[in-house]
Design an enzyme around this catalytic site. Structure first.
Site, PDB file in Angstrom:
ATOM      1  N   TYR A  68      -1.693  -1.539  10.551  1.00 15.20           N
ATOM      2  CA  TYR A  68      -1.919  -1.859   9.137  1.00 15.20           C
ATOM      3  C   TYR A  68      -0.769  -1.320   8.299  1.00 15.20           C
ATOM      4  O   TYR A  68      -0.168  -2.051   7.494  1.00 15.20           O
ATOM      5  CB  TYR A  68      -3.235  -1.261   8.643  1.00 15.20           C
TER       6      TYR A  68
ATOM      7  N   SER B 205       0.861  -1.187   0.000  1.00 15.95           N
ATOM      8  CA  SER B 205       0.000   0.000   0.000  1.00 15.95           C
ATOM      9  C   SER B 205       0.888   1.224   0.000  1.00 15.95           C
ATOM     10  O   SER B 205       2.049   1.156   0.408  1.00 15.95           O
ATOM     11  CB  SER B 205      -0.876   0.004   1.263  1.00 15.95           C
TER      12      SER B 205
HETATM   13  N1  LIG Z   1      -8.693  -0.608  -1.173  1.00 19.07           N
HETATM   14  C1  LIG Z   1      -7.692   0.169  -0.829  1.00 19.07           C
HETATM   15  O1  LIG Z   1      -7.854   1.386  -0.608  1.00 19.07           O
HETATM   16  C2  LIG Z   1      -6.319  -0.403  -0.711  1.00 19.07           C
HETATM   17  C3  LIG Z   1      -6.115  -1.777  -0.565  1.00 19.07           C
HETATM   18  N2  LIG Z   1      -4.837  -2.270  -0.434  1.00 19.07           N
HETATM   19  C4  LIG Z   1      -4.606  -3.696  -0.261  1.00 19.07           C
HETATM   20  O2  LIG Z   1      -5.191  -4.409  -1.344  1.00 19.07           O
HETATM   21  C5  LIG Z   1      -5.445  -5.757  -0.938  1.00 19.07           C
HETATM   22  C6  LIG Z   1      -6.848  -6.147  -1.368  1.00 19.07           C
HETATM   23  O3  LIG Z   1      -7.761  -5.366  -0.623  1.00 19.07           O
HETATM   24  P1  LIG Z   1      -9.104  -4.773  -1.276  1.00 19.07           P
HETATM   25  O4  LIG Z   1      -9.361  -5.442  -2.578  1.00 19.07           O
HETATM   26  O5  LIG Z   1      -9.037  -3.301  -1.224  1.00 19.07           O
HETATM   27  O6  LIG Z   1     -10.162  -5.225  -0.173  1.00 19.07           O
HETATM   28  P2  LIG Z   1     -11.500  -6.076  -0.258  1.00 19.07           P
HETATM   29  O7  LIG Z   1     -11.961  -6.150   1.163  1.00 19.07           O
HETATM   30  O8  LIG Z   1     -12.392  -5.571  -1.309  1.00 19.07           O
HETATM   31  O9  LIG Z   1     -11.007  -7.552  -0.713  1.00 19.07           O
HETATM   32  C7  LIG Z   1     -10.227  -8.311   0.159  1.00 19.07           C
HETATM   33  C8  LIG Z   1     -10.061  -9.686  -0.430  1.00 19.07           C
HETATM   34  O10 LIG Z   1      -9.327 -10.489   0.488  1.00 19.07           O
HETATM   35  C9  LIG Z   1     -10.111 -11.604   0.869  1.00 19.07           C
HETATM   36  N3  LIG Z   1      -9.901 -11.913   2.284  1.00 19.07           N
HETATM   37  C10 LIG Z   1     -10.091 -11.073   3.323  1.00 19.07           C
HETATM   38  N4  LIG Z   1      -9.838 -11.722   4.486  1.00 19.07           N
HETATM   39  C11 LIG Z   1      -9.506 -12.991   4.145  1.00 19.07           C
HETATM   40  C12 LIG Z   1      -9.136 -14.136   4.882  1.00 19.07           C
HETATM   41  N5  LIG Z   1      -9.080 -14.122   6.221  1.00 19.07           N
HETATM   42  N6  LIG Z   1      -8.845 -15.263   4.210  1.00 19.07           N
HETATM   43  C13 LIG Z   1      -8.903 -15.297   2.860  1.00 19.07           C
HETATM   44  N7  LIG Z   1      -9.226 -14.249   2.091  1.00 19.07           N
HETATM   45  C14 LIG Z   1      -9.528 -13.105   2.740  1.00 19.07           C
HETATM   46  C15 LIG Z   1     -11.565 -11.211   0.585  1.00 19.07           C
HETATM   47  O11 LIG Z   1     -12.342 -12.338   0.255  1.00 19.07           O
HETATM   48  P3  LIG Z   1     -13.328 -13.086   1.291  1.00 19.07           P
HETATM   49  O12 LIG Z   1     -14.099 -12.033   2.037  1.00 19.07           O
HETATM   50  O13 LIG Z   1     -14.159 -13.936   0.372  1.00 19.07           O
HETATM   51  O14 LIG Z   1     -12.444 -13.904   2.188  1.00 19.07           O
HETATM   52  C16 LIG Z   1     -11.396 -10.363  -0.663  1.00 19.07           C
HETATM   53  O15 LIG Z   1     -11.327 -11.192  -1.800  1.00 19.07           O
HETATM   54  C17 LIG Z   1      -5.221  -5.783   0.574  1.00 19.07           C
HETATM   55  O16 LIG Z   1      -3.963  -6.370   0.860  1.00 19.07           O
HETATM   56  C18 LIG Z   1      -5.204  -4.305   0.966  1.00 19.07           C
HETATM   57  O17 LIG Z   1      -4.408  -4.077   2.122  1.00 19.07           O
HETATM   58  C19 LIG Z   1      -3.734  -1.450  -0.486  1.00 19.07           C
HETATM   59  C20 LIG Z   1      -3.907  -0.089  -0.653  1.00 19.07           C
HETATM   60  C21 LIG Z   1      -5.207   0.522  -0.758  1.00 19.07           C
HETATM   61  N1  LIG Z   2      -7.005   2.612   1.831  1.00 20.78           N
HETATM   62  C1  LIG Z   2      -5.773   2.446   2.487  1.00 20.78           C
HETATM   63  C2  LIG Z   2      -5.178   1.100   2.185  1.00 20.78           C
HETATM   64  O1  LIG Z   2      -4.016   0.862   2.200  1.00 20.78           O
HETATM   65  C3  LIG Z   2      -4.812   3.495   2.024  1.00 20.78           C
HETATM   66  O2  LIG Z   2      -4.902   3.853   0.841  1.00 20.78           O
HETATM   67  O3  LIG Z   2      -4.001   3.930   2.842  1.00 20.78           O
END
Ligand SMILES: NC(=O)C1=CN([C@@H]2O[C@H](COP(=O)(O)OP(=O)(O)OC[C@H]3O[C@@H](n4cnc5c(N)ncnc54)[C@H](OP(=O)(O)O)[C@@H]3O)[C@@H](O)[C@H]2O)C=CC1
Ligand SMILES: N[C@@H](C=O)C(=O)O
Length: 258
Positions: free
Chosen positions: A151, A138
């Site tokens: 985080y 991130s």
């Molecule tokens: N969105 C944002 O602003 C940002 C996101 N990120 C990173 O991007 C990545 C994806 O997040 P994002 O798509 O935004 O979030 P979402 O919550 O939309 O998606 C998260 C995904 O991870 C899966 N997941 C969550 N917990 C578990 C678990 N315990 N076991 C298995 N699968 C799991 C969920 O599926 P299910 O619920 O079916 O398990 C889902 O497919 C993360 O690492 C996040 O930190 C980084 C920067 C910014």
């Molecule tokens: N949304 C958060 C996930 O990393 C961020 O952008 O800081």
């Protein structure tokens, strides 16, 4: 036949990465908790892109889960040349207001699962002339983010771990990249428990998961070390390098405080 294994593939950035890779003809192994969602996505991807797709519904925050994922791949003879460690989430709020158990569960998924899955699948990845690891961190990895303190720290871990093994694996054919998105329109803010006010603020800067995935996959195949989608996010990351830490931390604190 080779596969890309994507964690957190049922929605958000992971789902968009799955779509991006399927559109390039890549066979997929989808891993997350939601079996019904994974199966619907599997059928849709097969129908639209004529690729092979399998899924494993598992809670990756369980300590034994990464080994179970590896066992699943081995028992099905899945040949993996792309590993996307994407699954992760944040817990918003003052450190002391969130239970230690919740903190530890998040750290397991965001950090240890990335380590364990990479460790378990690295021998498989090294069998190929070219293979790829894309770890999702991130922009929060580049500075402290009060109210998302653990985080952000977990994402700094992912960034430095990624850069470290990238150099260790030079010459092995395994290319290692770190995708560092900024705010992206997914369920992230909801899962993190952020207030509506913050969600609105975050939305004004958010990119689509499709754009993040497109840039991330392109950067991975171009062997980039760090992939920061979006000009604004690049500027913010650059600012963390030359502004005093207390300035960027104060800005983050004001952005994310309740
Ligand atoms: N969105 C944002 O602003 C940002 C996101 N990120 C990173 O991007 C990545 C994806 O997040 P994002 O798509 O935004 O979030 P979402 O919550 O939309 O998606 C998260 C995904 O991870 C899966 N997941 C969550 N917990 C578990 C678990 N315990 N076991 C298995 N699968 C799991 C969920 O599926 P299910 O619920 O079916 O398990 C889902 O497919 C993360 O690492 C996040 O930190 C980084 C920067 C910014
Ligand atoms: N949304 C958060 C996930 O990393 C961020 O952008 O800081």
């Amino acid at each position: 036949m080779t596969y890309a294994l994507i964690t957190g593939a049922s929605k958000g950035i992971g789902k968009s990465i799955a779509e991006e890779l399927a559109a390039k003809g890549k066979n997929l192994l989808l891993v997350s908790r939601s079996e019904e969602t994974l199966n619907e996505l599997r059928l849709s991807l097969i129908q639209r892109y004529n690729v092979h797709v399998a899924y494993l519904a598992i809670d990756l925050s369980a300590a034994e889960a990464p080994q179970l994922v590896s066992n699943w791949c081995t028992s099905n003879n899945y040949s993996i040349d792309v590993l996307v460690n994407n699954a992760g989430y944040g817990l918003w709020g003052p450190f002391e207001k969130v239970s230690l158990e919740s903190h530890q569960e998040m750290l397991q998924l965001n950090m240890l699962t990335v380590v364990q899955l990479t460790y378990a699948l690295l021998p498989e990845l090294k069998k190929h002339a070219s293979s790829y690891i894309l770890n999702v961190a991130s922009t929060a990895a580049y500075q402290a983010v009060p109210t998302l303190s653990l985080y952000a720290a977990s994402k700094s871990f992912v960034l430095l771990f990624t850069r470290g093994i990238r150099l260790e694996l030079e010459g092995t054919g395994v290319s290692v990249s770190c995708l560092c998105p900024g705010p992206t329109s997914t369920d992230f803010v909801t899962r993190a428990g952020m207030s509506l006010a913050i969600q609105k603020k975050s939305d004004t800067f958010s990119m689509t998961s499709e754009a993040v995935a497109r840039i991330g996959v392109r950067g991975m195949y171009n062997h980039k070390a760090e992939i920061i989608p979006g000009l604004l996010n690049k500027i913010i990351v650059a600012a963390t390098a030359w502004l005093p830490k207390y300035v960027t931390e104060k800005i983050a604190n004001d952005l994310y405080k309740k």
